[in-house]
Design a protein around this motif. Structure first.
Motif, short mmCIF file in Angstrom:
data_model
loop_
_atom_site.label_atom_id
_atom_site.label_comp_id
_atom_site.label_asym_id
_atom_site.label_seq_id
_atom_site.Cartn_x
_atom_site.Cartn_y
_atom_site.Cartn_z
N TYR A 165 0.84 -1.21 0.00
CA TYR A 165 0.00 0.00 0.00
C TYR A 165 0.87 1.25 0.00
O TYR A 165 0.54 2.24 -0.66
CB TYR A 165 -0.93 0.01 1.22
CG TYR A 165 -2.25 -0.67 0.97
CD1 TYR A 165 -3.15 -0.14 0.03
CD2 TYR A 165 -2.63 -1.81 1.67
CE1 TYR A 165 -4.37 -0.75 -0.20
CE2 TYR A 165 -3.85 -2.42 1.44
CZ TYR A 165 -4.72 -1.89 0.51
OH TYR A 165 -5.92 -2.48 0.27
N GLY A 211 0.81 4.19 -2.78
CA GLY A 211 0.63 5.62 -2.52
C GLY A 211 1.66 6.43 -3.30
O GLY A 211 1.33 7.47 -3.90
N ASP A 215 0.88 6.29 -7.02
CA ASP A 215 -0.29 7.09 -7.39
C ASP A 215 -0.03 8.58 -7.28
O ASP A 215 -0.94 9.39 -7.50
CB ASP A 215 -1.50 6.71 -6.50
CG ASP A 215 -2.07 5.35 -6.88
OD1 ASP A 215 -1.66 4.81 -7.91
OD2 ASP A 215 -2.92 4.83 -6.12
N SER A 264 0.98 10.41 -4.46
CA SER A 264 0.82 11.12 -3.18
C SER A 264 2.19 11.55 -2.67
O SER A 264 3.20 10.91 -2.95
CB SER A 264 0.15 10.20 -2.15
OG SER A 264 -1.13 9.84 -2.59
N PHE A 285 1.68 10.35 4.44
CA PHE A 285 1.50 10.92 3.10
C PHE A 285 0.77 12.26 3.23
O PHE A 285 -0.17 12.37 4.03
CB PHE A 285 0.65 10.00 2.22
CG PHE A 285 1.39 8.81 1.67
CD1 PHE A 285 2.28 8.95 0.62
CD2 PHE A 285 1.19 7.53 2.20
CE1 PHE A 285 2.96 7.85 0.10
CE2 PHE A 285 1.86 6.43 1.69
CZ PHE A 285 2.75 6.59 0.64
N VAL A 298 -3.10 14.21 0.16
CA VAL A 298 -3.60 13.00 -0.52
C VAL A 298 -4.96 13.27 -1.16
O VAL A 298 -5.83 13.92 -0.55
CB VAL A 298 -3.71 11.83 0.50
CG1 VAL A 298 -4.28 10.59 -0.15
CG2 VAL A 298 -2.36 11.54 1.12
N ILE A 311 -5.00 4.79 -1.18
CA ILE A 311 -4.53 4.83 0.22
C ILE A 311 -5.46 5.65 1.12
O ILE A 311 -5.39 5.53 2.35
CB ILE A 311 -3.08 5.38 0.34
CG1 ILE A 311 -2.95 6.76 -0.30
CG2 ILE A 311 -2.07 4.39 -0.21
CD1 ILE A 311 -1.63 7.47 0.05
N CYS A 366 -2.70 9.26 6.17
CA CYS A 366 -2.93 10.11 5.00
C CYS A 366 -3.42 11.46 5.49
O CYS A 366 -4.40 11.53 6.25
CB CYS A 366 -4.01 9.51 4.10
SG CYS A 366 -3.53 7.95 3.36
#
Ligand code: NAD
Length: 438
Positions: free
Chosen positions: A295, A299, A302, A304, A328, A331, A337, A348
């Motif tokens: 995961y 993140g 993707d 983040s 992160f 986000v 995530i 997040c």
């Protein structure tokens, strides 16, 4: 254990039901009080076992894992001692009777608490029980059953079947002699239980996952909200269903919130869970560690902003199931995530543009278990708390109340645990119409 053991346990519980269900409230309170004392006497052993099995830092294991089950048992002693007058509705007397034989299926993250949160109200209501702990962390349930065994209950009142979910859990859910299943675990497990239980029309109570939002309004004490928020998100390595894994802050305060989150996350350096100073132990299993690290990688992939942590093995922790505490920033509320339950030390941070937007972000989830809101203005905080589609909300870091109903909206489940509401899950309601006054 296997399906044959489930049959034996269900039959034993069925045979014990007439006797246990006819005990008085005082007798049941006495059993629960003795059980609480016995678990309290073995608290250090219980905390140590959960530290070993789950990786919960020892101090957290003592403070929560070992002590919460004792608190819960005693809360039901108090409830049983408080008396029980039947309700009257016009010419009807409303009685509460035990549901029957029930199965308690529990997860691994708070292994003893999750079992006791079902067993205590089930016994208090007069039900007989088959317990199936998680195969990942079953040992403290054996201590519980050892202690129950010494309390001279009618044989078969409480039964233990260890085993895997798709075998023992599924057999319990489908069993015709079981009147209700109380399940805590993943959405996948919960939906499987519901489907297996449907042909026998048994009652199913589900306590499932979460992706809880910690909403900070622009008049709140940001430092305090982030500090408490990080601790909450990383409690038990983030392996907590109620973890506030989405920190939702006013957009203009994002960079300050990220600085604070990084600073507070640094206190969660991975360490030996037996060491007194450790706040972040290993994940419960190798496969779970891998999932959390995937995961974190997702993140990053993707797009983040990785503020601290990452998917790499923490330095010096090449053996063991350790993960870096990870934050992160900025986000996207729809990113994987921010939507999926990671169940690890991954926070997040999301930006909001005012109270309405914050509510919309908080509610943008298939889950609805828990949440939090921070504001200097009580009414404003309460308005946001009311608008959150979740079973529980904490305002300004207010403390956990073990007597309050606990459970989820949406895919976080149905039904409630703890206190009086938890007891009602194990009761049938009977209406008796009478002619004379009573
Ligand atoms: P899980 O669903 O894998 O397993 C939970 C229990 O269900 C285990 O005893 C397992 O053996 C059993 N099980 C699994 N599949 C089954 C099936 N098909 N039929 C019957 N039983 C089955 O969950 P887990 O990994 O042990 O626990 C983590 C999950 O539990 C997380 O999603 C977490 O959020 C959730 N959780 C929820 C609460 C709550 O109160 N809402 C509390 C703690 C944990």
């Amino acid at each position: 254990g296997d399906e044959v053991d489930v049959d034996r346990a269900a039959d034993a519980a069925r045979a014990a039901f007439p006797k246990w269900s006819s005990t008085s409230r005082t007798e049941r309170a006495d059993v629960l009080a003795k059980l609480a004392d016995r678990l309290e006497a073995r608290a250090d052993e219980i905390a140590g076992l959960i530290c070993d099995e789950v990786g919960t830092p020892l101090r957290t294991a003592q403070r929560i894992q070992a002590s919460l089950p004792v608190t819960v048992l005693r809360s039901y002693v108090d409830l049983l001692s408080a008396g029980d007058e039947p309700e009257r509705i016009a010419n009807t007397m409303v009685l509460r009777e035990p549901l029957g034989v029930v199965a308690a299926i529990a997860p691994w993250n708070y292994p003893l608490h999750q079992v006791v949160a079902k067993l205590a109200p089930a016994l208090a209501a007069g039900c007989t029980v088959v317990v199936k702990p998680s195969e990942v962390a079953p040992l403290t349930t054996s201590i519980l059953l050892d202690e129950l065994d010494r309390l001279d209950l009618p044989p078969g009142t409480v039964n233990l079947v260890n085993g895997r979910g798709h075998e023992v859990g599924a057999a319990l859910a489908a069993h015709p002699e079981i009147d209700g299943v109380s399940f805590t675990g993943s959405v996948r497990g919960g939906t499987a239980v519901s489907m297996a239980a449907a042909p026998t029309v048994k009652r199913v109570t589900l306590e499932l996952g979460g992706k809880s939002a910690n909403v900070v309004l622009d008049d709140a004490d940001l430092d305090l909200a982030v500090k408490v928020g990080v601790s909450n998100a990383f409690l038990n390595g983030g392996q907590t269903c109620t973890a506030w894994t989405r920190l939702v802050v006013p957009r203009p305060l994002m960079s300050r919130a990220l600085e604070l989150a990084e600073q507070f996350a640094a206190a969660f350096a991975p360490g030996d869970p037996r060491a007194a100073s450790t706040k972040l132990g290993p994940m419960a299993s190798a496969s779970h560690r891998d999932s959390v690290r995937e995961y974190i990688q997702r993140g990053i992939d993707d797009g983040s902003l990785l503020v601290t942590g990452g998917p790499e093995v923490p330095t010096g922790f090449e053996s063991g199931f350790y993960v870096r505490p990870t934050v992160f920033g900025d986000v996207d509320p729809n990113a994987a995530i921010a939507q999926e339950e990671i169940f690890g030390p991954v926070l997040c941070v999301l930006g909001h543009d005012g109270d309405e937007d914050a509510i919309e972000i908080a509610n943008n989830s298939r889950f609805g278990l828990h949440g939090s809101v921070w504001s200097a203005d009580h009414d404003r905080a309460m308005a946001v708390a009311r608008a959150m589609r979740t079973g529980t909300v904490d305002v300004n870091g207010a403390s956990y109340n073990p007597l309050a109903p606990f459970g989820g909206y949406k895919q976080s489940g149905n039904g409630r645990e703890m206190g009086r509401y938890g007891l009602e899950e194990f009761e049938e309601v009977k209406s008796i119409q009478v002619k004379e006054t009573f």
